[in-house]
Design an enzyme around this catalytic site. Structure first.
Site, mmCIF file in Angstrom:
data_model
loop_
_atom_site.group_PDB
_atom_site.id
_atom_site.type_symbol
_atom_site.label_atom_id
_atom_site.label_comp_id
_atom_site.label_asym_id
_atom_site.label_seq_id
_atom_site.Cartn_x
_atom_site.Cartn_y
_atom_site.Cartn_z
ATOM 1 N N GLU A 5 0.335 -1.425 -0.101
ATOM 2 C CA GLU A 5 -0.110 0.343 -0.158
ATOM 3 C C GLU A 5 1.027 1.251 0.135
ATOM 4 O OE1 GLU A 5 -2.688 -0.726 2.975
ATOM 5 O OE2 GLU A 5 -4.426 -1.671 1.660
ATOM 6 N N GLU A 37 7.919 -21.638 8.186
ATOM 7 C CA GLU A 37 8.064 -20.956 9.303
ATOM 8 C C GLU A 37 8.761 -21.168 9.893
ATOM 9 O OE1 GLU A 37 5.080 -21.460 13.456
ATOM 10 O OE2 GLU A 37 4.100 -20.814 11.734
#
Length: 311
Positions: A94, A125
């Protein structure tokens, strides 16, 4: 046998984490009405801003460090797994439309790569080596900042990213939702937003995810304010890439200058639609090329360019 032992160790570790704590008072929540569950959930969410507020001094110190490095050409890099990784990618994606930054300046890394944004690749992860490889692919420098994001504060990918970045001389920030986390202790700046046990035991996309989103909003937005990407609270570096943003560009110029529609159109035409430049031509009484030169000399800070035009 080793696998069972490892699972036992990990289970014991998880049981010590606030974010994984079980709440017996909610053990019958599935028997409640939808509205009652929504009320409880909403009540839980209202506690998050106070937990963020307790970390504001640490957040501000981290932002000053990020801005100082980005002003020298460094990058802001988020690294996380699962929800934490997705939130980092969301924040990074963004920045170009909001602040007209180059997409390479704010980067989100997620364990498992881009596919993990929409598909759960949970095993990724557990690998600090993956984080090292992902950061090496970016050719890290000492001007960069790496923000490890992990609700538990123990995710190997996030901790590995921070440890590797720190060895490379980059600034490091550890954002977690548990106190005394491995992630915070590995980083130059530890930010621990302790939101408490989740409504659904261990579902850290809830309060923890909300807390991470709020902090990431601060890290990127306030850094961009420090870098001169705004004028007051106006997004003067907005990239007008669609009709809504073109309309917003005109509104921003109007709010900053009070100019007529005709003056605004003329200013935007003279500056190739660059909002900041258009404001400078109107308020500074200069032409397009002069506005561009003054902004370049001021490092993109509109207030400084306005002062220079008055001088």
């Amino acid at each position: 046998m080793t696998s069972m032992s490892n699972h036992g160790d990990l289970r014991a570790e998880l049981e010590t984490l606030t974010t994984e704590a079980f709440r017996p008072e909610l053990s019958e929540i599935d028997r409640l009405s939808t509205l009652e569950i929504a009320r409880i959930m909403n009540g839980e969410d209202t506690t998050v801003p106070a937990a963020v507020a307790a970390q504001l001094t640490r957040i501000a110190a981290a932002i000053d460090g990020i801005a100082e490095r980005m002003a020298r050409g460094g990058r802001l890099i988020y690294a996380g797994a699962g929800t934490a990784g997705r939130l980092g990618i969301l924040d990074a994606s963004e920045c170009p439309p909001t602040f007209n930054t180059d997409p390479s300046r704010v980067v989100g890394l997620i364990a498992g790569g881009p596919e993990a944004v929409v598909t759960s690749i949970e095993g990724a992860e557990d690998s600090p080596e993956l984080a090292v490889a992902d950061l090496d692919a970016l050719a890290l420098t000492a001007d960069d900042t790496v923000v490890g994001v992990s609700a538990s504060g123990r995710t190997p990918y996030a901790v590995g990213a921070v440890e590797h970045a720190r060895k490379q001389g980059a600034l490091t920030i550890g954002l977690s939702c548990n106190a005394d986390s491995a992630l915070a202790s590995a980083a130059d700046h530890g930010i621990e937003v302790v939101v408490g046990p989740e409504l659904l035991t261990g579902s850290t996309r809830l309060k923890s995810g909300t807390a991470q989103k709020l902090v990431l909003n601060m890290l990127s937005t306030i850094t961009m304010i420090r870098l001169g990407k705004t004028y007051g609270n106006l997004m003067v570096d907005v990239r007008a890439s669609n009709e809504k943003l073109r309309a917003r560009s005109r509104r921003i110029v109007e709010l900053a200058t009070g100019a007529s529609d005709e003056e605004i159109e003329h200013a935007l035409a003279a500056t190739d639609g660059e909002v900041k430049n258009a404001i400078l031509t109107i308020l500074g009484g200069v032409d397009g090329p002069t506005a561009a030169r003054l902004l370049e000399q001021s490092g993109g800070h509109l207030r400084a360019a306005l002062a220079a035009s008055a001088g």
